[in-house]
Design an enzyme around this catalytic site. Structure first.
Site, PDB file in Angstrom:
ATOM      1  N   ASN A 390       0.818  -1.204   0.000  1.00 20.42           N
ATOM      2  CA  ASN A 390       0.000   0.000   0.000  1.00 20.42           C
ATOM      3  C   ASN A 390       0.856   1.260   0.000  1.00 20.42           C
ATOM      4  OD1 ASN A 390      -1.920   1.973   0.314  1.00 20.42           O
ATOM      5  ND2 ASN A 390      -3.003   0.976   1.991  1.00 20.42           N
ATOM      6  N   ASP A 391       1.474   1.568   1.137  1.00 21.88           N
ATOM      7  CA  ASP A 391       2.232   2.818   1.245  1.00 21.88           C
ATOM      8  C   ASP A 391       3.371   2.911   0.224  1.00 21.88           C
ATOM      9  OD1 ASP A 391       0.645   3.650   3.381  1.00 21.88           O
ATOM     10  OD2 ASP A 391       1.894   2.599   4.827  1.00 21.88           O
ATOM     11  N   VAL A 392       3.970   1.773  -0.138  1.00 25.38           N
ATOM     12  CA  VAL A 392       5.134   1.795  -1.043  1.00 25.38           C
ATOM     13  C   VAL A 392       4.762   2.065  -2.493  1.00 25.38           C
ATOM     14  CG1 VAL A 392       6.520   0.304   0.446  1.00 25.38           C
ATOM     15  CG2 VAL A 392       5.181  -0.716  -1.399  1.00 25.38           C
ATOM     16  N   ALA A 431       1.085   3.531   7.368  1.00 26.78           N
ATOM     17  CA  ALA A 431       1.271   4.948   7.632  1.00 26.78           C
ATOM     18  C   ALA A 431      -0.037   5.620   8.031  1.00 26.78           C
ATOM     19  CB  ALA A 431       1.864   5.643   6.407  1.00 26.78           C
TER      20      ALA A 431
END
Lengths: 464, 94
Positions: A390-392, A431
């Site tokens: 997700n965040d990456v 995050a």
């Protein structure tokens, strides 16, 4: 005899150095690990011939028990459990350093030798670093295993408390160095250091574990080096320094992968980053429609693609989907579709976590491409399949200065013609922020547990 | 230990750190997990100190600490090298 044993220690040190050197390529890596193991065996054998060793029965008991436990761990652990396994082993290494330093202190105290300042300083350092590594690693193990909460744990007066504890250790350490007598104060230092290890790792969140594990790895090496100083043994110093350097380099790589300072990770959580944070990001909720896709449609889209990049994340590990993903790769390749994997440096819970899982599923390592080597290829890619990451892949990291992840290097999956995101829901990642990628016109959401969803997709693909 | 010997040990320590940095920066990301578990096993080198403490003769505080240290270090060494080998066996190229 002493000359011989020191020469063998030198050979063992060279084995460690060449062993790590051979880890620079997957072709020679296995040989390298075996060479390092051979070095360890040589070191153990020559130590057993030392004339200071008078009795062997306790040694045999200890070696047998330790080897059995270690072997059982190594054989039983599933590949998905590798981060906690490394954490646990790390802890035992640190614990051993503390115990050896305590034993040496007691030996000098009760024997005819006298303390000198260099020895006591390094004994105190061994005890401190080893004990912090021991409990810190056990907490990291607990967090990864789910025994201890993986969330960021905040406790009152966190930072002042830790500074105070550290100061107390220093004061007590200086006292021991000046006035070495009785075990009590050194045992006190051991105890407070154990507490410090717990307090330092407890606040660190689950997805920051790659950093914590790397750092603890470095500590266990430093602890071994300090024990080398205590025993005046160069081999321990060299071996420990190699491991210490390794841990530090991995820590730096992990921090760069998240665009965060080591301080920020150690102090705990994205929320302390200052800008934004989960609460602030809530207001800037991305608007737009989410397009979802089912297995049948997705199979048709993939069938007409000519090259595909798969981006795995921690979600793939949790769902144990690596074998289904391997099947997906095989099916696509049979259709003459080029398949590669794009690996973000902090994907998973430890450095290289995704690579090990995919290697277990028999994906060839030359298909696993690091972020910087694959990022330019996304514009020429037909379909990207993001599995449990997700965040990456959040484009906000590139342009949204208010985002807590702003500046973090990401995989530019949004540049591909079509991005398919397999997730269980639209929930936020670690995050704690929304991912605007979900609302992009070229994004399709493919909801479901990674293993089930990919297996379903595989069945559809076979019928297309 | 005299100051000169201590200084020599510090020399070795500092130089070994530089060797470590040179070696580790050449390890590709794909092998970072085995690097970690393998280097972990190497840090079990404290087994040498543990053996010397545990074999010192009659049962004292020092020998008991040494025996526990042997158990800890051997878990680290045997577990670390074995699990690394298990992983590296799986890394294959077409």
């Amino acid at each position: 005899m002493e000359v011989v044993s020191y020469l063998v220690y030198l050979i063992a040190s060279v084995c460690f150095i060449f062993g790590i050197k051979k880890l620079s390529s997957p072709k020679t890596a296995r040989q390298g690990n075996q060479l390092a193991a051979l070095g360890m065996l040589l070191a153990i054998i020559v130590t057993l011939l030392d004339q200071r060793i008078l009795t062997f029965e306790y040694i045999i008991i200890g070696v047998v028990i330790g080897s059995l436990i270690g072997a059982v761990f190594a054989i039983k652990v599933p590949m998905t459990g590798m981060p906690q396994m490394v954490g646990l082993l790390n802890g035992f290494g640190g614990g051993a350093s503390t115990l050896v330093a305590l034993a040496e202190y007691d030996r000098i105290l009760t024997g005819t030798d006298v303390f000198d300042i260099q020895t006591t300083i390094t004994i105190v350092l061994s005890v401190l670093i080893g004990a912090v590594t021991f409990t810190g690693s056990l907490i990291a193990f607990g967090k990864l295993q789910g025994i201890v909460t993986g969330k960021v744990v905040k406790y009152p007066l966190q930072h002042p408390l830790n500074v105070l504890i550290f100061l107390a250790i220093i004061v007590a350490g200086v006292y021991v160095v000046i006035n070495p007598a009785e075990m009590d104060i050194l045992l006190g230092i051991t105890f407070i250091s154990l507490v410090l290890g717990v307090l330092l790792v407890l606040p660190i969140g689950g997805a920051d574990m790659p950093v914590a594990i790397s750092l603890l790895n470095s500590y266990s090496g430093l602890a071994a080096s300090m024990t080398g100083f205590v025993l005046q043994n160069n081999m321990l110093i060299i071996a420990g320094a190699l491991v210490g350097a390794s841990g530090i380099i991995l820590t730096i790589i992990m921090c760069k992968g998240m665009n965060r300072s080591l301080m920020n990770v150690v102090l705990g959580g994205w929320a302390s980053a200052g800008v934004g944070g989960p609460a602030a990001a809530e207001g800037a909720h991305p608007k737009g429609d989410v397009k979802s896709v089912d297995a049948e449609e997705l199979a048709m889209i993939l069938d007409s693609a000519s090259n595909v990049i798969i981006v795995p994340g921690y979600g793939m590990a949790v769902a144990q989907a690596q074998h289904a993903v391997r099947d997906l790769m095989n099916i696509l390749e049979k259709k003459d579709i080029k398949v590669r994997f794009g690996i973000h440096p902090v994907a998973g819970r430890m450095p290289g976590h995704m690579n090990v899982l995919l290697a277990e599923a028999q994906v060839e390592y030359d298909k696993l491409i690091a972020m910087e080597d694959i990022n330019d290829d996304f514009p020429n890619t037909d379909v990207v399949i993001v599995i449990g990451a997700n965040d990456v892949v959040n484009p906000a990291a590139r342009h949204d200065q208010n985002s807590p992840i702003y500046g973090m290097p990401i995989l530019n999956v949004d540049y591909a013609k079509t991005v398919v995101i397999n997730k269980r829901s639209l929930n936020v990642g670690y995050a704690g922020i929304d991912n605007e990628l979900f609302f992009y016109p070229n994004t399709l959401m493919y909801f479901g547990d990674a293993k089930d969803a990919i297996s379903k997709l595989n069945n559809e693909l076979k019928e297309v | 230990m005299n100051e000169f010997l201590f200084l020599m040990l510090i020399y070795v320590f500092v130089l070994a750190i530089f060797v470590g940095f040179e070696l580790i920066t050449k390890v590709p990301p794909t092998l970072h997990t085995p690097l970690m578990s393998g280097s972990n096993a190497i840090s079990g080198i404290t087994i040498v100190g543990a053996l010397l403490s545990a074999g010192a003769g009659e049962l004292t505080i020092s020998t008991i600490l040494g025996i526990v240290a042997i158990v800890f270090a051997m878990i680290n060494v045997v577990g670390g090298f074995l699990v690394t080998d298990r992983m590296l066996k799986m890394f294959k190229k077409k």
